[in-house]
Motif scaffolding. Structure first.
Motif, PDB file in Angstrom:
ATOM      1  N   GLU A   1       0.840  -1.203   0.000  1.00  0.00           N
ATOM      2  CA  GLU A   1       0.000   0.000   0.000  1.00  0.00           C
ATOM      3  C   GLU A   1       0.870   1.245   0.000  1.00  0.00           C
ATOM      4  O   GLU A   1       1.782   1.369   0.817  1.00  0.00           O
ATOM      5  N   GLY A   2       0.560   2.191  -0.914  1.00  0.00           N
ATOM      6  CA  GLY A   2       1.263   3.468  -0.932  1.00  0.00           C
ATOM      7  C   GLY A   2       0.785   4.421   0.145  1.00  0.00           C
ATOM      8  O   GLY A   2       1.456   5.412   0.434  1.00  0.00           O
ATOM      9  N   ARG A   3      -0.390   4.152   0.713  1.00  0.00           N
ATOM     10  CA  ARG A   3      -0.959   4.930   1.823  1.00  0.00           C
ATOM     11  C   ARG A   3      -1.053   6.425   1.496  1.00  0.00           C
ATOM     12  O   ARG A   3      -0.866   7.292   2.356  1.00  0.00           O
ATOM     13  N   ASP A   4      -1.377   6.735   0.236  1.00  0.00           N
ATOM     14  CA  ASP A   4      -1.504   8.139  -0.160  1.00  0.00           C
ATOM     15  C   ASP A   4      -2.804   8.770   0.321  1.00  0.00           C
ATOM     16  O   ASP A   4      -3.069   9.939   0.042  1.00  0.00           O
ATOM     17  N   TRP A   5      -3.610   8.021   1.044  1.00  0.00           N
ATOM     18  CA  TRP A   5      -4.827   8.563   1.648  1.00  0.00           C
ATOM     19  C   TRP A   5      -4.555   9.116   3.046  1.00  0.00           C
ATOM     20  O   TRP A   5      -5.453   9.686   3.678  1.00  0.00           O
TER      21      TRP A   5
ATOM     22  N   PRO B   1      10.461  -7.407  -6.169  1.00  0.00           N
ATOM     23  CA  PRO B   1      10.141  -7.753  -7.552  1.00  0.00           C
ATOM     24  C   PRO B   1       8.795  -8.484  -7.606  1.00  0.00           C
ATOM     25  O   PRO B   1       8.519  -9.364  -6.802  1.00  0.00           O
ATOM     26  N   GLY B   2       7.952  -8.078  -8.544  1.00  0.00           N
ATOM     27  CA  GLY B   2       6.640  -8.684  -8.673  1.00  0.00           C
ATOM     28  C   GLY B   2       5.548  -8.043  -7.841  1.00  0.00           C
ATOM     29  O   GLY B   2       4.389  -8.451  -7.930  1.00  0.00           O
ATOM     30  N   SER B   3       5.876  -7.039  -7.032  1.00  0.00           N
ATOM     31  CA  SER B   3       4.872  -6.419  -6.173  1.00  0.00           C
ATOM     32  C   SER B   3       3.786  -5.709  -6.976  1.00  0.00           C
ATOM     33  O   SER B   3       4.008  -5.209  -8.081  1.00  0.00           O
ATOM     34  N   VAL B   4       2.589  -5.666  -6.371  1.00  0.00           N
ATOM     35  CA  VAL B   4       1.475  -4.868  -6.879  1.00  0.00           C
ATOM     36  C   VAL B   4       1.219  -3.771  -5.847  1.00  0.00           C
ATOM     37  O   VAL B   4       0.880  -4.059  -4.695  1.00  0.00           O
ATOM     38  N   VAL B   5       1.417  -2.522  -6.258  1.00  0.00           N
ATOM     39  CA  VAL B   5       1.355  -1.379  -5.348  1.00  0.00           C
ATOM     40  C   VAL B   5       0.010  -0.674  -5.493  1.00  0.00           C
ATOM     41  O   VAL B   5      -0.400  -0.333  -6.610  1.00  0.00           O
ATOM     42  N   LEU B   6      -0.667  -0.452  -4.371  1.00  0.00           N
ATOM     43  CA  LEU B   6      -1.948   0.251  -4.352  1.00  0.00           C
ATOM     44  C   LEU B   6      -1.723   1.748  -4.157  1.00  0.00           C
ATOM     45  O   LEU B   6      -1.184   2.177  -3.130  1.00  0.00           O
ATOM     46  N   LEU B   7      -2.155   2.540  -5.143  1.00  0.00           N
ATOM     47  CA  LEU B   7      -2.162   3.998  -5.071  1.00  0.00           C
ATOM     48  C   LEU B   7      -3.567   4.476  -5.434  1.00  0.00           C
ATOM     49  O   LEU B   7      -4.440   3.673  -5.758  1.00  0.00           O
ATOM     50  N   HIS B   8      -3.774   5.794  -5.379  1.00  0.00           N
ATOM     51  CA  HIS B   8      -5.097   6.331  -5.674  1.00  0.00           C
ATOM     52  C   HIS B   8      -5.001   7.505  -6.648  1.00  0.00           C
ATOM     53  O   HIS B   8      -4.056   8.300  -6.585  1.00  0.00           O
ATOM     54  N   ASP B   9      -5.981   7.588  -7.520  1.00  0.00           N
ATOM     55  CA  ASP B   9      -6.082   8.674  -8.491  1.00  0.00           C
ATOM     56  C   ASP B   9      -6.973   9.741  -7.879  1.00  0.00           C
ATOM     57  O   ASP B   9      -8.194   9.609  -7.877  1.00  0.00           O
ATOM     58  N   GLY B  10      -6.353  10.770  -7.332  1.00  0.00           N
ATOM     59  CA  GLY B  10      -7.126  11.834  -6.697  1.00  0.00           C
ATOM     60  C   GLY B  10      -6.390  12.602  -5.613  1.00  0.00           C
ATOM     61  O   GLY B  10      -6.424  13.834  -5.602  1.00  0.00           O
ATOM     62  N   PRO B  11      -5.696  11.923  -4.671  1.00  0.00           N
ATOM     63  CA  PRO B  11      -5.029  12.663  -3.593  1.00  0.00           C
ATOM     64  C   PRO B  11      -3.956  13.629  -4.114  1.00  0.00           C
ATOM     65  O   PRO B  11      -3.258  13.336  -5.095  1.00  0.00           O
ATOM     66  N   GLU B  12      -3.822  14.735  -3.435  1.00  0.00           N
ATOM     67  CA  GLU B  12      -2.863  15.759  -3.848  1.00  0.00           C
ATOM     68  C   GLU B  12      -1.429  15.249  -3.805  1.00  0.00           C
ATOM     69  O   GLU B  12      -0.578  15.651  -4.599  1.00  0.00           O
ATOM     70  N   VAL B  13      -1.146  14.348  -2.869  1.00  0.00           N
ATOM     71  CA  VAL B  13       0.224  13.877  -2.675  1.00  0.00           C
ATOM     72  C   VAL B  13       0.650  12.862  -3.734  1.00  0.00           C
ATOM     73  O   VAL B  13       1.860  12.649  -3.938  1.00  0.00           O
ATOM     74  N   THR B  14      -0.291  12.258  -4.442  1.00  0.00           N
ATOM     75  CA  THR B  14       0.038  11.111  -5.286  1.00  0.00           C
ATOM     76  C   THR B  14       0.983  11.418  -6.446  1.00  0.00           C
ATOM     77  O   THR B  14       1.891  10.615  -6.713  1.00  0.00           O
ATOM     78  N   PRO B  15       0.845  12.533  -7.172  1.00  0.00           N
ATOM     79  CA  PRO B  15       1.802  12.770  -8.263  1.00  0.00           C
ATOM     80  C   PRO B  15       3.258  12.824  -7.795  1.00  0.00           C
ATOM     81  O   PRO B  15       4.129  12.196  -8.418  1.00  0.00           O
ATOM     82  N   GLU B  16       3.543  13.546  -6.730  1.00  0.00           N
ATOM     83  CA  GLU B  16       4.919  13.596  -6.245  1.00  0.00           C
ATOM     84  C   GLU B  16       5.353  12.244  -5.707  1.00  0.00           C
ATOM     85  O   GLU B  16       6.505  11.822  -5.902  1.00  0.00           O
TER      86      GLU B  16
ATOM     87  N   ALA C   1      10.456   0.506   0.752  1.00  0.00           N
ATOM     88  CA  ALA C   1      11.023  -0.463   1.693  1.00  0.00           C
ATOM     89  C   ALA C   1      10.249  -1.776   1.654  1.00  0.00           C
ATOM     90  O   ALA C   1      10.801  -2.837   1.993  1.00  0.00           O
ATOM     91  N   ARG C   2       8.971  -1.742   1.237  1.00  0.00           N
ATOM     92  CA  ARG C   2       8.149  -2.949   1.199  1.00  0.00           C
ATOM     93  C   ARG C   2       8.082  -3.596  -0.179  1.00  0.00           C
ATOM     94  O   ARG C   2       7.703  -4.754  -0.310  1.00  0.00           O
ATOM     95  N   VAL C   3       8.440  -2.824  -1.203  1.00  0.00           N
ATOM     96  CA  VAL C   3       8.341  -3.333  -2.570  1.00  0.00           C
ATOM     97  C   VAL C   3       9.381  -4.414  -2.834  1.00  0.00           C
ATOM     98  O   VAL C   3      10.546  -4.292  -2.445  1.00  0.00           O
TER      99      VAL C   3
END
Length: 220
Positions: free
Chosen positions: A141-145, A163-178, A159-161
């Motif tokens: 989890e990217g925890r961008d919420w 090879p082969g990981s699937v990372v959860l992010l969100h389309d909307g939070p202000e912090v996500t692009p950076e 630190a948690r990623v």
């Protein structure tokens, strides 16, 4: 509650991470499209990276041009539901409609569904099978919420990623692009490439991996 533990925390039978001996990672974005989508797409293009976007029907209706942009892009577009509600808050009929909805309905090939919050009712897996949908979860989890800054989130996520990981992010939070910029830089430094779930490819969560997910979810 047991269905939610087995379906979300353990994830048995859902798609999870990909091969651990690869040089690939899948970045996934829930909840879009949003006014943040063009910025995310621009950052991905700058890094020659691809991602998977799990979109909702209300967001697609609110931003039809952005939904078309995603569908026409080199990225993968999949379903996050007709509504953004936990499965336990839906009637059986509503959950059937929730799972049946897809932005690419009628397209060839398997259609993916990520339940909001990863939530499961006792019927989720049965309905998904009847609808011809494959449920997809994540292992990082990217925890961008949260209220944390991009640098902190990127450090914790990288630190948690593996090879082969699937990372959860969100389309909307202000912090996500950076956060995305920092993640792509960190992945490149480790020789890892961001690809779509189909390109990863995501694999079914087995018994052993499911137990590891349960222990991690509950601090074990």
């Amino acid at each position: 509650m047991l269905a939610d533990v087995l379906g979300r925390a353990a994830g048995w039978g859902a798609l999870g991470s990909g091969p651990r001996d690869s040089d690939r990672v899948a970045l996934t974005f829930d909840d879009g499209p949003s006014p943040r989508t063009p910025e995310l797409l621009a950052i991905l293009a700058q890094h020659d990276a691809r991602a998977t976007f799990f979109v909702t029907a209300p967001a697609g209706k609110a931003h039809p041009d952005l939904l078309h942009t995603l569908l026409d892009s080199p990225h993968q577009t999949e379903a996050h539901g007709r509504w953004h509600r936990h499965a336990l808050l839906l009637t059986p009929g509503q959950e059937w409609r929730q799972i049946r909805w897809h932005p690419r309905a009628g397209a060839a090939g398997p259609l993916l569904y990520r339940p909001p919050y990863g939530g499961h009712s006792p019927l989720t897996r049965v309905l998904a099978r009847l609808a011809g949908r494959q449920i997809v979860l994540w292992d990082v989890e990217g925890r961008d919420w949260t209220a944390a800054d991009a640098a902190t989130l990127a450090r914790q996520t990288l630190a948690r990623v593996r090879p082969g990981s699937v990372v959860l992010l969100h389309d909307g939070p202000e912090v996500t692009p950076e956060l995305l910029r920092l993640l792509l830089g960190g992945l490149a430094a480790r020789g890892l490439q961001a690809v779509t779930l189909n390109e990863l490819p995501a694999q079914h969560i087995g018994l052993r991996q499911g137990w590891r997910r349960v222990r991690a979810s509950y601090g074990g």
